[in-house]
Design a protein around this motif. Structure first.
Motif, short mmCIF file in Angstrom:
data_model
loop_
_atom_site.label_atom_id
_atom_site.label_comp_id
_atom_site.label_asym_id
_atom_site.label_seq_id
_atom_site.Cartn_x
_atom_site.Cartn_y
_atom_site.Cartn_z
N THR A 100 16.34 12.60 -20.22
CA THR A 100 15.23 11.90 -19.58
C THR A 100 13.91 12.30 -20.21
OG1 THR A 100 16.47 11.87 -17.50
CG2 THR A 100 14.12 11.41 -17.38
N ALA A 101 13.73 13.60 -20.45
CA ALA A 101 12.50 14.06 -21.11
C ALA A 101 12.41 13.55 -22.54
CB ALA A 101 12.43 15.59 -21.08
N ARG A 102 13.54 13.49 -23.23
CA ARG A 102 13.55 12.98 -24.60
C ARG A 102 13.17 11.50 -24.64
NH1 ARG A 102 16.01 15.87 -28.54
NH2 ARG A 102 16.71 13.96 -29.60
N LEU A 103 13.65 10.73 -23.67
CA LEU A 103 13.28 9.33 -23.62
C LEU A 103 11.80 9.17 -23.31
CD1 LEU A 103 14.06 6.29 -23.50
CD2 LEU A 103 14.48 6.60 -21.06
N TYR A 104 11.29 9.95 -22.35
CA TYR A 104 9.88 9.84 -22.00
C TYR A 104 8.99 10.21 -23.18
CZ TYR A 104 5.38 10.63 -19.80
OH TYR A 104 4.04 10.60 -19.48
N ALA A 105 9.45 11.14 -24.01
CA ALA A 105 8.66 11.53 -25.18
C ALA A 105 8.42 10.35 -26.12
CB ALA A 105 9.35 12.67 -25.93
N GLY A 115 0.82 -1.21 0.00
CA GLY A 115 0.00 0.00 0.00
C GLY A 115 0.85 1.26 0.00
N MET A 116 1.93 1.28 0.78
CA MET A 116 2.83 2.42 0.78
C MET A 116 3.48 2.61 -0.59
SD MET A 116 4.73 1.90 4.46
CE MET A 116 6.07 2.96 3.89
N VAL A 117 3.92 1.50 -1.19
CA VAL A 117 4.59 1.59 -2.48
C VAL A 117 3.66 2.16 -3.55
CG1 VAL A 117 5.57 0.19 -4.36
CG2 VAL A 117 6.26 -0.23 -2.00
N ARG A 118 2.41 1.69 -3.56
CA ARG A 118 1.46 2.16 -4.57
C ARG A 118 1.01 3.59 -4.29
NH1 ARG A 118 -0.57 -1.55 -8.07
NH2 ARG A 118 -0.02 -3.75 -7.68
N LEU A 119 0.75 3.90 -3.03
CA LEU A 119 0.27 5.22 -2.68
C LEU A 119 1.32 6.29 -2.98
CD1 LEU A 119 -1.93 6.98 -1.36
CD2 LEU A 119 -0.85 6.54 0.85
N LEU A 120 2.58 5.99 -2.69
CA LEU A 120 3.65 6.97 -2.86
C LEU A 120 4.40 6.81 -4.18
CD1 LEU A 120 5.08 6.80 0.77
CD2 LEU A 120 3.46 8.46 -0.17
N SER A 121 3.97 5.85 -5.03
CA SER A 121 4.59 5.63 -6.35
C SER A 121 6.09 5.43 -6.22
CB SER A 121 4.29 6.82 -7.27
OG SER A 121 2.90 7.01 -7.41
N ILE A 122 6.51 4.62 -5.27
CA ILE A 122 7.93 4.47 -4.98
C ILE A 122 8.65 3.76 -6.14
CG2 ILE A 122 9.60 3.36 -3.44
CD1 ILE A 122 7.67 3.87 -1.16
N ARG A 123 8.00 2.74 -6.75
CA ARG A 123 8.67 2.01 -7.81
C ARG A 123 9.00 2.91 -9.00
NH1 ARG A 123 4.79 -2.19 -6.63
NH2 ARG A 123 5.78 -3.92 -5.52
N SER A 124 8.01 3.71 -9.44
CA SER A 124 8.26 4.57 -10.59
C SER A 124 9.26 5.68 -10.26
CB SER A 124 6.94 5.18 -11.08
OG SER A 124 6.30 5.92 -10.06
N LYS A 125 9.23 6.18 -9.05
CA LYS A 125 10.22 7.20 -8.66
C LYS A 125 11.62 6.59 -8.63
CE LYS A 125 7.08 10.03 -5.90
NZ LYS A 125 6.76 10.54 -4.55
N PHE A 126 11.71 5.36 -8.13
CA PHE A 126 13.01 4.68 -8.08
C PHE A 126 13.53 4.45 -9.49
CE2 PHE A 126 15.99 1.27 -7.14
CZ PHE A 126 16.50 1.66 -5.91
N LEU A 127 12.66 4.04 -10.42
CA LEU A 127 13.07 3.79 -11.80
C LEU A 127 13.56 5.07 -12.47
CD1 LEU A 127 13.14 2.12 -14.46
CD2 LEU A 127 10.75 2.78 -14.79
N TRP A 128 12.78 6.15 -12.36
CA TRP A 128 13.17 7.38 -13.03
C TRP A 128 14.35 8.06 -12.37
CZ3 TRP A 128 11.99 8.44 -17.78
CH2 TRP A 128 10.86 7.86 -18.34
N ALA A 129 14.56 7.84 -11.08
CA ALA A 129 15.77 8.35 -10.44
C ALA A 129 17.00 7.70 -11.04
CB ALA A 129 15.72 8.10 -8.93
N TYR A 130 16.91 6.37 -11.28
CA TYR A 130 18.03 5.66 -11.92
C TYR A 130 18.22 6.15 -13.35
CZ TYR A 130 20.40 2.05 -14.54
OH TYR A 130 21.25 1.40 -15.38
N LEU A 131 17.13 6.26 -14.12
CA LEU A 131 17.24 6.69 -15.51
C LEU A 131 17.81 8.10 -15.61
CD1 LEU A 131 13.93 5.28 -17.04
CD2 LEU A 131 16.26 4.49 -17.44
N LYS A 132 17.41 8.95 -14.68
CA LYS A 132 17.91 10.33 -14.72
C LYS A 132 19.42 10.37 -14.46
CE LYS A 132 16.05 14.87 -13.68
NZ LYS A 132 15.61 15.02 -15.07
N ASP A 133 19.87 9.53 -13.54
CA ASP A 133 21.31 9.44 -13.31
C ASP A 133 22.04 8.86 -14.51
OD1 ASP A 133 21.44 10.60 -10.86
OD2 ASP A 133 21.60 8.75 -9.72
N THR A 134 21.43 7.88 -15.17
CA THR A 134 22.07 7.22 -16.30
C THR A 134 22.07 8.09 -17.54
OG1 THR A 134 21.39 5.07 -15.43
CG2 THR A 134 22.04 5.14 -17.74
N LEU A 135 21.00 8.82 -17.77
CA LEU A 135 20.88 9.61 -18.99
C LEU A 135 21.48 11.01 -18.86
CD1 LEU A 135 17.21 8.68 -19.97
CD2 LEU A 135 19.31 7.71 -20.87
#
Length: 354
Positions: free
Chosen positions: A114-119, A29-49
């Protein structure tokens, strides 16, 4: 005699299963409510890109608790996820700034990879507030997105890699190795990009699970303390319950088995009401009577919730209960799937094939 120990094992396993499911439910419930998985993924992608921010603070937390302390409650400006865009990806990919613009020093335009990839990934996103809710990205979709960005640059892959190097993107080093191993073959480069991204996601999943274990352990400790679940005391209650039921069964068979009934119902005038109440409150139900908030189900009237702080606090500070608390805490660390498997083995349940 063997059935007594089997009943004891099933009772303990069932209690651990229920509490483990509660811990898993709170965590999910915490993970879904706070969107932790997607934040974790995009934090990694932002560091990588794009690399770390200018102030030198990495988007990806370096300590386990930062995942659930900084990312979930990050301010709007620090949320690593792109802003959700309901529009489909544009048919034409805009090329990155020219080499002259990238070499213009302080006046060079900032390239947000990151924005270019999301596009290129908008089609697999769905609305959840103002930020993207993408929690996973298929490797083949990532490979196609990279190839779409490559096709917009003059010079193909080499031109794309050159611009990545000029903007200082860490992605340049990863894709350069993939391009060299592909021997200038675009199809092999695309497949190599997918394999590299798939491997990175597996590594990221392992990192995420390692961080989550700390949170699950903390939640397990809180659940054990909130319910004051003393496993040793609960096991004793199970054995006592078994003995009491055996005594009642002996009475039904016209045998001399009144001792258990007399002990439990000594202060009550109606033995039948005592037996009914005892059978309706087995040890599995009684373990929740010691929680900080207990649920009461009277014979007449609606169920009620009562504040049980005094009894609960006395149990928490009593050293005699601590070994049982520790045993319960260790048991919850195994997880609900482990205890469900044990319960199936003890009861003979089989998986229901679809």
């Amino acid at each position: 005699m063997i059935s007594v120990y089997v009943d004891l094992a099933i009772g303990l396993v069932l209690a651990f299963l229920l509490l483990s499911l509660l811990v898993s439910g709170i965590n999910e419930g915490m993970v879904r409510l706070l969107s932790i998985r997607s934040k974790f993924l995009w934090a990694y992608l932002k560091d990588t890109l794009d690399g770390p921010p200018a102030e030198g603070e990495s988007h990806l937390p370096s300590r386990p608790m930062d995942v659930f302390a900084r990312l979930p409650f990050a301010r709007k400006g620090r949320d690593p996820r792109p802003v959700h865009d309901p529009e489909p990806s544009p048919p034409v990919v805009e090329p990155m700034p020219s080499d002259e613009a990238l070499r213009a020093g302080d006046e060079a335009p900032r390239v947000d990879m990151t924005a270019r990839l999301y596009a290129r990934l908008r089609e697999i996103d769905h609305a959840k507030g103002r930020r993207t809710s993408i929690a996973t990205i298929p490797p083949n979709r990532f490979g196609v997105a990279v190839m779409e960005m490559v096709s917009a640059e003059h010079g193909g892959v080499e031109g794309f890699l050159k611009k990545l190097e000029e903007i200082g993107s860490p992605l340049h080093g990863h894709l350069s190795g993939v391009w060299k191993s592909a021997a200038n073959d675009l199809e092999r480069f695309r497949k190599g990009t997918e394999e590299w991204f798939d491997g990175e996601m597996q590594r990221l999943s392992m990192l995420y699970r390692r961080y989550v274990r700390w949170v699950v352990a903390l939640l397990g400790l809180l659940v054990v303390l909130a319910f004051s679940m003393d496993s040793l005391e609960y096991a004793k209650s199970l054995l006592r319950d078994n003995g009491y039921r055996a005594g009642v069964a002996a009475i039904a068979g016209d045998s001399d088995g009144l001792s258990a009934l007399r002990t439990r119902c000594a202060e009550q005038t109606d033995p039948y009401a005592c037996v009914t109440e005892s059978f309706s409150s087995p040890a599995l139900v009684q373990i929740f009577d010691h929680s900080i908030v207990s649920l009461r189900m009277p014979e007449d009237g609606a169920p009620g919730i009562s504040w049980n702080f005094g009894t609960w606090a006395e149990r928490i500070i009593t050293p005699g209960h601590w070994p049982g608390f520790l045993l319960s805490f260790v048991a919850l660390l195994f997880g609900a799937s482990f205890w469900w498997d044990i319960l199936r083995r003890l009861t003979g349940l089989r998986r229901i094939s679809p």
